[in-house]
Design an enzyme around this catalytic site. Structure first.
Site, PDB file in Angstrom:
ATOM      1  N   TRP A   1       0.993  -1.201  -0.228  1.00 18.56           N
ATOM      2  CA  TRP A   1      -0.099  -0.182   0.055  1.00 18.56           C
ATOM      3  C   TRP A   1       0.605   1.181   0.023  1.00 18.56           C
ATOM      4  CZ3 TRP A   1      -0.333   4.355   3.284  1.00 18.56           C
ATOM      5  CH2 TRP A   1      -1.298   4.736   2.967  1.00 18.56           C
ATOM      6  N   HIS A   2       2.609   1.096   0.932  1.00 17.60           N
ATOM      7  CA  HIS A   2       2.673   2.066   1.013  1.00 17.60           C
ATOM      8  C   HIS A   2       3.332   2.660  -0.611  1.00 17.60           C
ATOM      9  CE1 HIS A   2       2.438   1.544   5.041  1.00 17.60           C
ATOM     10  NE2 HIS A   2       2.847   3.356   5.665  1.00 17.60           N
ATOM     11  N   GLY A   3       3.945   1.937  -1.301  1.00 16.55           N
ATOM     12  CA  GLY A   3       4.405   1.707  -2.578  1.00 16.55           C
ATOM     13  C   GLY A   3       4.805   0.639  -3.288  1.00 16.55           C
TER      14      GLY A   3
ATOM     15  N   PHE B   1       1.361   8.544  -0.969  1.00 17.00           N
ATOM     16  CA  PHE B   1       0.852   7.575  -0.132  1.00 17.00           C
ATOM     17  C   PHE B   1      -0.602   7.979  -1.311  1.00 17.00           C
ATOM     18  CE2 PHE B   1       4.731   7.439   2.122  1.00 17.00           C
ATOM     19  CZ  PHE B   1       5.668   6.287   1.268  1.00 17.00           C
TER      20      PHE B   1
END
Length: 619
Positions: A407-409, A619
């Protein structure tokens, strides 16, 4: 002022400049908010008019932050609203579930396209040995419609805050399906919920069941609440400008940009200082967002609770980015089976993530290690039924952390970061479930394994492992000896301090992969992030010249002083923090105004020449 100057003035106001997004740390944002609040004061008790006004204001704010990506936000709002209504109106459960799934899939499709196109293309290329290139189809369609080549179709840019408003839309659809909240009947109200500007681009993630009821309440702000709101704004600005930006510009960014130019001590210091920087940056944004929202009578959820007071990795994630942790628990971990059992999704996700890891790494060794782990777990599940529930729970935990990392990257580094955090949670569960002498024996064996491996196959990573596990072994051995010599003694504060120190060191080392993968072009993120992480590990695990440390302290004295002060403030007892928040809030208005003026003057002294966007904008 002539007409040309007036034209330039309004052009600047209503145009988007990607070099100067509308940030909380800019004067222009506070001028914007002052104007918004002035108009808001006339509409505050007319709920529909107020919500409609704030919806359009939020769209303008997002446009000034992310340009034409505001169209994606508008489209997300449209289909989220109509699918939410269809979900609630469906009489049959199967039809209701189908509409909810359609909405979730649409949201994830948009998120995956913009955020994970490069990631999955790289995985596919690695799997079939192809050379597919990512194409921005939205840019192509826009060029065809406009008859120009204005938009660059050769790359996909990530819309600011897409993960936050996508997750908010998903939570709304699922909560409507679960009947935890009613579907919003007016698209202006729904648009306001999805796009409320204080938390739009960097959270906290606003849950529908918590925020939707606020849409229909009249404005109320007590004198004390006003003071608390002002406190959060000043507190957040201080964290961002004094703490985060100063540490980033004067130390952290320099080291991470060129790790090989700095000593092992500077590389290690950069890791620990980055932990404070990212906390000050992200929690600073959240503080400002909470304060701005509170001034308008809306309440956003708490997103941080002194995370570096955590005594283990699991407790850390109950204190850090709380809105994301709770979202992942309620909409991912529990639907997968949680701590009850495993579901087909449990195995699909873990196998899928494992395959992606193998393909991206191109390592048969990794494939073999994962295969052995899977085989051992399968044997345990077959021949030791009592272990099945624990295995299922642990896989669900690991899935949640791996997907939280992604989700963060969309890069290999974020997957490693999420996996390490998941591993930290699992290790602690094992650690607390066994007796002290077993812990001592286990960590001794791990320490010995690192020593032997480093002796025969010396490497910086193995040397770091020797130092780290050696330190944990020494602390565990001392505790074991203390338990033998003084069996009735139990020093709880010492145990807590040791736990906090270990957790902070562990979390800081995982941040090596988090920071290395941040602020990168998705097309080159994997290679760049991996090289940065590898360089820092090589430096930290290399030759240490301790005679240089005093001169390093001298050269960066203000950085280290600020770091120490920041950690001391962070570790202050919560009752002390509540005390000074309350006393600020009840000050006479003229005293409060004076304090604010002094605070702004001090903040201005720390403003850097270069614009420092909030870390979580990406994000």
């Amino acid at each position: 002022m002539n007409l040309e100057n007036i034209k330039i003035f309004f052009t600047n106001i209503f145009s988007f400049d990607e070099k100067y997004p509308l940030l909380f740390t800019q004067f222009y944002f506070w001028a914007f908010f002052a104007l918004v609040f002035a108009v808001f004061s006339f509409t505050r008790n007319k709920c529909l008019l107020r919500n409609a006004f704030l919806f359009f204001v939020s769209l303008f704010f997002y446009y000034k932050t992310s340009g034409l990506f505001v169209i994606i936000l508008a489209i997300t709002t449209l289909y989220g609203f109509f699918i939410g209504k269809r979900t609630e109106r469906s009489q049959r459960h199967g039809l209701k579930k189908m509409w909810m799934i359609v909405g979730v899939v649409l949201n994830l499709a948009v998120l995956f396209y913009f955020k994970y196109a490069y990631f999955f293309t790289d995985s596919y290329n690695a799997l079939v040995h192809s050379n597919l290139k990512v194409v921005n189809h939205f840019a192509l369609w826009a060029n065809e419609l406009s008859g120009t080549n204005y938009f660059d179709a050769s790359k996909i840019l990530l819309p600011v805050g897409i993960s936050f408003y996508t997750f908010q839309s998903i939570s709304y659809l699922v909560d409507v399906y679960r009947e935890k909240c009613k579907a919003i009947t007016n698209i202006l109200d729904f648009g306001f919920y999805v796009s409320f500007f204080p938390g739009l681009v960097a959270g906290p993630i606003i849950r529908a069941d918590q925020f939707v009821p606020q849409l229909y309440k009249k404005y109320f702000l007590s004198r004390r609440q006003f003071g608390i709101a002002i406190f959060w704004i000043i507190n957040g600005l201080a964290k961002k400008i004094i703490m985060s930006d100063y540490l980033a510009v004067n130390f952290v960014d320099r080291v991470f940009d060129n790790p090989h130019l700095f000593t092992p001590f500077e590389n290690l210091s950069a890791l620990f200082i980055y932990s404070l920087q990212v906390y000050a940056d992200f929690s600073g944004y959240t503080d400002i967002a909470i304060g701005v929202a509170m001034l308008m009578g809306f309440y956003l959820p708490m997103n941080f609770n002194s995370p570096y007071k955590a005594t283990n990795a699991g407790n850390f994630w109950k204190r850090w980015h709380i809105s994301l942790s709770n979202w992942l628990k309620d909409y991912l971990y529990i639907p997968m089976g949680g701590n009850r059992n495993a579901t087909p999704a449990t195995y699909i996700i873990i196998v899928g993530v494992a395959l992606i890891a193998v393909f991206l790494s191109g390592s048969w060794v990794l494939a073999g290690v994962l295969g052995i782990i899977a085989f051992v777990l399968a044997l345990f599940a077959i021949f030791w039924p009592a272990a099945r529930k624990k295995i299922s729970t642990n896989i669900n935990n690991m899935n949640t952390m791996l997907l939280g990392g992604l989700w963060h990257g969309a890069s290999w580094n974020f997957m490693i970061w999420g996996g390490l955090n998941g591993l930290g949670i699992l290790v602690y569960k094992f650690w607390k479930s066994v007796k002290l002498y077993v812990r001592t024996l286990v960590i001794l064996l791990i320490f010995g394994a690192f020593v032997v491996c480093n002796y025969y196959f010396p490497s910086p990573l193995l040397w770091i492992g020797c130092i780290w596990t050696g330190g944990i072994f020494a602390g565990t051995l001392i505790k074991q000896l203390g338990a033998i010599i003084f069996p009735k003694a139990h020093v709880s504060w010492l145990d807590k301090t040791w736990g906090i120190m270990q957790t902070f060191v562990f979390i800081s080392f995982t941040r090596l992969f988090f920071r290395s993968g941040s602020n990168l072009d998705p097309a080159t993120a994997n290679a760049t992030a991996w090289n940065t992480a590898k360089s820092m590990v090589t430096q930290i695990g290399g030759h240490w010249d301790f005679t240089l440390i005093p001169s390093i302290f001298s050269a960066y004295k203000y950085v280290f002083v600020l770091f120490v002060l920041g950690m001391i403030i962070h570790w202050l007892p919560e009752r002390w923090k509540r005390w000074y928040r309350y006393n600020f809030a009840v000050m006479p208005l003229w005293v409060m105004a004076l304090v604010v003026v002094v605070a702004i003057f001090v903040l201005y002294q720390f403003v850097t020449a270069d614009l420092q966007p909030f870390i979580y904008f990406q994000f």
